[in-house]
Design a protein around this motif. Structure first.
Motif, PDB file in Angstrom:
ATOM      1  N   TRP A 167      61.519  36.649  47.486  1.00 14.28           N
ATOM      2  CA  TRP A 167      61.022  37.088  48.456  1.00 14.28           C
ATOM      3  C   TRP A 167      59.466  37.875  47.973  1.00 14.28           C
ATOM      4  O   TRP A 167      59.592  37.969  46.970  1.00 14.28           O
ATOM      5  CB  TRP A 167      61.614  38.302  48.858  1.00 14.28           C
ATOM      6  CG  TRP A 167      62.629  38.055  49.952  1.00 14.28           C
ATOM      7  CD1 TRP A 167      64.231  37.731  49.604  1.00 14.28           C
ATOM      8  CD2 TRP A 167      62.931  37.632  51.558  1.00 14.28           C
ATOM      9  NE1 TRP A 167      64.716  37.314  50.867  1.00 14.28           N
ATOM     10  CE2 TRP A 167      64.315  37.456  51.982  1.00 14.28           C
ATOM     11  CE3 TRP A 167      61.805  37.996  52.362  1.00 14.28           C
ATOM     12  CZ2 TRP A 167      64.433  37.476  53.377  1.00 14.28           C
ATOM     13  CZ3 TRP A 167      62.124  38.076  53.941  1.00 14.28           C
ATOM     14  CH2 TRP A 167      63.571  37.603  54.122  1.00 14.28           C
ATOM     15  N   CYS A 168      58.680  37.827  48.939  1.00 14.48           N
ATOM     16  CA  CYS A 168      57.638  38.671  48.497  1.00 14.48           C
ATOM     17  C   CYS A 168      57.453  39.831  48.853  1.00 14.48           C
ATOM     18  O   CYS A 168      58.411  40.437  49.591  1.00 14.48           O
ATOM     19  CB  CYS A 168      56.347  38.208  49.399  1.00 14.48           C
ATOM     20  SG  CYS A 168      54.673  39.071  49.247  1.00 14.48           S
ATOM     21  N   VAL A 213      68.331  39.042  49.075  1.00 13.59           N
ATOM     22  CA  VAL A 213      68.450  39.969  50.234  1.00 13.59           C
ATOM     23  C   VAL A 213      66.900  40.153  50.037  1.00 13.59           C
ATOM     24  O   VAL A 213      66.320  40.521  49.206  1.00 13.59           O
ATOM     25  CB  VAL A 213      69.223  41.099  49.994  1.00 13.59           C
ATOM     26  CG1 VAL A 213      68.916  42.110  50.808  1.00 13.59           C
ATOM     27  CG2 VAL A 213      70.681  40.605  50.036  1.00 13.59           C
ATOM     28  N   SER A 214      66.528  40.515  51.415  1.00 13.45           N
ATOM     29  CA  SER A 214      64.880  40.803  51.398  1.00 13.45           C
ATOM     30  C   SER A 214      64.568  42.249  50.841  1.00 13.45           C
ATOM     31  O   SER A 214      65.394  43.103  50.837  1.00 13.45           O
ATOM     32  CB  SER A 214      64.397  40.915  52.794  1.00 13.45           C
ATOM     33  OG  SER A 214      64.851  42.231  53.562  1.00 13.45           O
ATOM     34  N   PRO A 215      63.417  42.519  50.280  1.00 11.20           N
ATOM     35  CA  PRO A 215      63.260  43.970  49.678  1.00 11.20           C
ATOM     36  C   PRO A 215      63.486  45.080  50.406  1.00 11.20           C
ATOM     37  O   PRO A 215      63.871  46.158  49.676  1.00 11.20           O
ATOM     38  CB  PRO A 215      61.493  43.840  49.204  1.00 11.20           C
ATOM     39  CG  PRO A 215      61.470  42.264  49.419  1.00 11.20           C
ATOM     40  CD  PRO A 215      62.303  41.824  50.257  1.00 11.20           C
ATOM     41  N   ASP A 216      63.448  45.141  51.547  1.00  7.02           N
ATOM     42  CA  ASP A 216      63.828  46.448  52.531  1.00  7.02           C
ATOM     43  C   ASP A 216      65.304  46.115  53.045  1.00  7.02           C
ATOM     44  O   ASP A 216      65.570  46.889  53.738  1.00  7.02           O
ATOM     45  CB  ASP A 216      62.724  46.556  53.567  1.00  7.02           C
ATOM     46  CG  ASP A 216      62.597  45.505  54.527  1.00  7.02           C
ATOM     47  OD1 ASP A 216      63.172  44.445  54.557  1.00  7.02           O
ATOM     48  OD2 ASP A 216      61.942  45.777  55.697  1.00  7.02           O
ATOM     49  N   GLY A 217      65.929  45.198  52.671  1.00  6.78           N
ATOM     50  CA  GLY A 217      67.131  45.058  52.990  1.00  6.78           C
ATOM     51  C   GLY A 217      67.438  44.693  54.581  1.00  6.78           C
ATOM     52  O   GLY A 217      68.450  44.805  55.069  1.00  6.78           O
ATOM     53  N   THR A 218      66.465  44.196  55.272  1.00  8.79           N
ATOM     54  CA  THR A 218      66.587  43.965  56.707  1.00  8.79           C
ATOM     55  C   THR A 218      67.381  42.620  56.817  1.00  8.79           C
ATOM     56  O   THR A 218      67.979  42.373  57.873  1.00  8.79           O
ATOM     57  CB  THR A 218      65.205  44.072  57.348  1.00  8.79           C
ATOM     58  OG1 THR A 218      64.392  43.108  56.552  1.00  8.79           O
ATOM     59  CG2 THR A 218      64.696  45.375  57.638  1.00  8.79           C
ATOM     60  N   ALA A 219      67.245  41.748  55.892  1.00  9.42           N
ATOM     61  CA  ALA A 219      67.880  40.288  56.265  1.00  9.42           C
ATOM     62  C   ALA A 219      67.976  39.717  54.918  1.00  9.42           C
ATOM     63  O   ALA A 219      67.750  40.039  53.701  1.00  9.42           O
ATOM     64  CB  ALA A 219      66.920  39.643  57.031  1.00  9.42           C
TER      65      ALA A 219
END
Lengths: 438, 391
Positions: A106-107, A368-374
């Motif tokens: 992820w970016c 997992v995405s950096p902000d945990g949304t998905a």
């Protein structure tokens, strides 16, 4: 000092092979001189002695570790409220790779993804819109590792070419990304994983040659190398700690090692898996890490207690884990498996809370995405999927009007974890219908 | 060479190209070897003579070649040139190798000359293919020794009781539960589900008012505060009021050294010394004398980690002293009070209408524009440059 002497002894006298030699060859070997024979015997004894010392130390270490182990994780977690069954759903499917997707990252902007595949293609997607933004064709196949730079301005990738190369991302459509490629790392075997450290300037790599290495991107210089694995190193993860100086690696020797980036030393080592460790990931606090292995289990290792503290396994799961990651709070552990599924574990209680089907071939990578949304998964079925959980909501008929309340997942027979409702009905004879949101 | 190729063509009924390829592989793996130019393992389709390798030396026979045997073969054929290179590699074994070579030479003199030549050729060819990994033995030793060292070091570790560690996990999960979108959802809505990027817009780096969850998170740990760029700015403002802002500036400068380009380390360390450590410096930081001496000594030969001790000292100083006071300060409390709690977007029961998914400017674009000197707001909301309806 004893060990130095031993080393010299080993180098001087390598034992002859004892096998029956064809007549043609016999004359090439000099006859065993008596002194050499006795020294050979001594050598074998020393080697055996060294091995037993290593084993003794290991069992002593296990004893020490066990002394402070006064409680199991699931016991401590008994007081914690259980999670209901989660239902996961695919929100985006990224199609475009022509072959098996091997790795993704992820970016920091929480929506862009870089992925690499067996056909040598590395693609940068805006996963939110599913648009492809950049594509690079590597000169080698099996690009097993890729990573996004923290600034979002570059990607690193590598695989069978034994190298890790950095490509600055240019928005000029006419510019060939491959032209600006920068070769950073050089190993003597395939590149299995790579990761930028806190900045775009340094890259950490792991390789099939059994070593990990830290490189300076600008000059391509090797800053530090890490030796200690006895076989291919398959994965690594950087620690989210305050001092930011350690990382963990897992390898085909079934060991997970924690390293000090500054000195190159192995600080801690864990060897409880029964097969190759395919993936390691730190717990968000940095005090522990999880590992996924070909032995079909995920395990949690605590760094302060210096031991394995949980095993996530089920008899019905017999395929190896290729990739693991934690949700933002560390309560959930996602595992991508070789039987095409994703299993979601309750980290504290040790139970499985969800299983997700959807891929048509083995899941090779999961983040997992950096902000945990998905979370996103890449698979050998050539696609990437971005997944999330469904929310259950109760629809209550009140005077023929449907009022809806959103709340978080729960088991059908248990009360919801939280309720954000505008108003609650007072009537008890209302029909409740449980709808699943789409 | 020509004969080999023709034979292959006839036997397998293949094209010349394929026969060349197959033949080339046979040579590469040592089943046939060239008599002229033995080092060039190529199949030439001309009059060059080749010879079949004796089965003993076939690759498939899989004798793991020993360094000592290799040493002898090299000794006989290469003489002085190979000597020094090999000497470096085999080191202590050398005397033994020489001794063995003498023995072989003596034995070989008793053979017939013709036989000897053939055998030499075969052996030479064999070694050209099967160069043994000289370091394999060293590697094995060092691995076992490394393991012993690691075990020794691990035995000396301070360990924490399991109950304390595991309790830590429970607490951490509890503390972050509301911040975990997959567990508890996020406000106003999860972008991946609702196709609305409001959540990201509200939590971007530069927002006039941050969300409540974000400000709350700064109180979880010092690391959380520093990692959020807005949190760091707020903390800096607070430190300026307390006249201890140089601590944070110093810490940031040290981070820059640790994670920046290798080529600029010396320059950056000099700057740090001038601004923070030199006596009478403009922003002098208060470090204990022991650490200061060690750092000043290290600055003479600057390297990436030279500021580590000083940086850690200042970090823990801030963490123990300034950070707790910041959390109790009016600055923080006001920030928390005016922080937004976004309204949750109500999900419609029949979400047939999918919203348009707007693209966002790529981080790479933002960087290029910054380089070009253009100032553009780094918003994450749709710029309408490419409005896409998902497939």
């Amino acid at each position: 000092m004893f060990y130095l002497d031993f080393l010299i002894v080993i180098l001087c006298f390598k034992p002859f092979r004892c096998r029956s030699l064809p007549a043609q060859r016999k004359y090439m070997r000099s006859p065993l001189i008596p002194e050499m024979a006795t020294q050979e015997v001594q050598l074998n004894e020393t080697l055996a002695h060294l091995k037993t010392e290593s084993e003794t130390l290991k069992s002593k270490l296990e004893e020490e570790r066990a002394k402070l182990h006064d409680v199991e994780l699931h016991q401590v977690a008994e007081k914690v409220e259980g999670l209901g069954q989660f239902v996961m759903k695919t929100r985006r499917t990224l199609k475009g790779h022509g072959n098996k997707v091997l790795c993704m990252d992820w970016c920091k902007d929480k929506r862009r993804i870089v992925s690499s595949s067996q056909d040598g293609k590395v693609i940068v997607w805006d996963a939110f819109t599913t648009n492809k933004e950049h594509a690079v064709t590597m000169p080698c196949t099996w690009v097993m590792a890729c990573a996004y730079a923290p600034s979002g301005c570059a990607v690193a990738c590598g695989g069978l070419d034994n190298k890790c190369s950095v490509y600055p991302l240019s928005l000029d459509k006419n510019e060939n990304l491959a032209a600006k490629k920068k070769s950073v790392a050089m190993h003597t075997n395939y590149l299995s994983a790579c990761s930028f450290t806190n900045s775009d300037m340094q890259i950490l790599t792991s390789s099939g040659d059994g070593t990990c290495a830290l490189w300076d991107v600008e000059s391509g210089q090797l800053l530090q190398s890490f030796h200690g694995h006895a076989a291919d190193v398959l994965c690594l993860d950087l620690a989210p700690s305050e001092t930011g100086n350690t990382f963990v690696s897992g390898g085909c020797d079934k060991k997970a090692n924690v390293w000090d980036m500054r000195s190159g030393q192995c600080i801690q080592s864990f060897e409880t898996h029964e097969s190759d460790i395919n993936s390691v990931r730190y717990y968000p606090s940095g005090d522990a890490f999880a590992s996924g292995s070909d032995d079909a289990t995920c395990r949690l290792y605590d760094l302060r207690a210096d031991r394995e503290v949980a095993i996530y396994s089920k008899e019905s799961i017999i395929f190896g884990v290729s990739s693991v990651d934690f949700s933002l709070s560390g309560r959930l552990l996602f595992g991508g498996y070789n039987d095409y599924t994703i299993n979601v574990w309750d980290v504290l209680k040790g139970t499985r809370v969800s299983i997700l089907f959807g891929h048509e071939n083995r899941v090779s990578t999961l983040r997992v995405s950096p902000d945990g949304t998905a979370f996103s998964t890449g698979s050998w079925d050539h696609t990437l999927r971005v997944c999330d959980d469904c929310y259950f909501f109760i629809g209550i008929k009140y005077n023929q009007n449907l009022c809806t309340f959103n709340f978080t997942p729960c088991a059908p027979d248990k009360p919801p974890l939280s309720l954000t409702a505008t108003h609650l009905p007072k009537y008890s004879n209302l029909k409740k219908h449980i709808y699943r949101s789409t | 060479g020509r004969d080999i190729i023709d034979w292959l063509i006839q036997k397998y009924n293949v094209s010349e190209e394929e026969s060349l390829h197959v033949g080339g592989m046979l040579v590469k793996y040592g089943y046939i070897y060239p008599l002229k130019e033995p080092r060039s393992l190529v199949l030439r389709p001309d009059e060059s003579p080749y010879r079949f390798q004796t089965p003993y030396f076939w690759t498939s026979t899989r004798w793991p070649a020993s360094e000592l045997d290799y040493g002898n073969a090299k000794n006989q054929t290469e003489g002085v040139r190979g000597y020094s290179v090999l000497h470096k590699r085999i080191n202590h074994t050398w005397d033994f190798v020489v001794m063995q070579a003498r023995e072989q030479l003596r034995a070989s003199k008793q053979r017939r000359k013709a036989d000897r030549i053939v055998l030499e050729c075969q052996e030479q060819a064999y070694w050209l293919i099967n160069r043994p990994p000289v370091r394999s033995l060293l590697l094995l030793c060092s691995t076992v020794m490394n393991q012993i060292e690691t075990s020794r070091r691990a035995l000396g570790r301070n360990r924490v009781k399991s109950s304390i560690c595991l309790e830590g996990f429970v607490k951490y999960s509890e503390q972050y539960l509301n911040h975990d979108p997959i567990m508890q959802g996020c406000l106003p809505s999860n972008p991946w589900i609702s196709d609305d990027t409001a959540h990201w817009t509200m939590n971007a780096d530069m927002v006039p008012t941050p969300t409540r969850l974000r400000v709350e998170r700064w109180s979880f740990s010092f690391m959380e505060l520093l990692e959020d760029s807005m949190g760091r700015r707020e903390f800096m403002t607070y430190l300026e009021k307390e006249f201890s802002a140089e601590n944070l500036c110093f810490w940031q400068a040290c981070e820059d050294v640790r994670h920046g380009e290798s080529s600029r380390i010396v320059e950056k360390v000099e700057d740090i010394y001038k601004n923070f450590l030199a006596p009478g410096a403009a922003r002098w930081v208060n470090i204990d004398s022991k650490t200061m001496d060690k750092t000043l000594e290290g600055i003479r030969h600057p390297h990436r980690f030279v500021m580590d001790d000083a940086q850690m000292h200042i970090y823990f100083l801030m963490k123990k002293d300034s950070y707790p006071r910041y959390l109790k300060s009016d600055l923080y409390k006001n920030m928390l009070a005016k922080a937004i709690v976004p309204q949750e977007t109500k999900k419609s029961v029949f979400p047939f209408m999918r919203r348009q998914r707007h693209s966002s400017p790529s981080p790479a674009q933002a960087a290029t524009q910054a380089e070009d000197g253009q100032a553009k707001g780094a918003g994450q909301a749709g710029t309408n440059s490419a409005v896409q309806l998902s497939a």
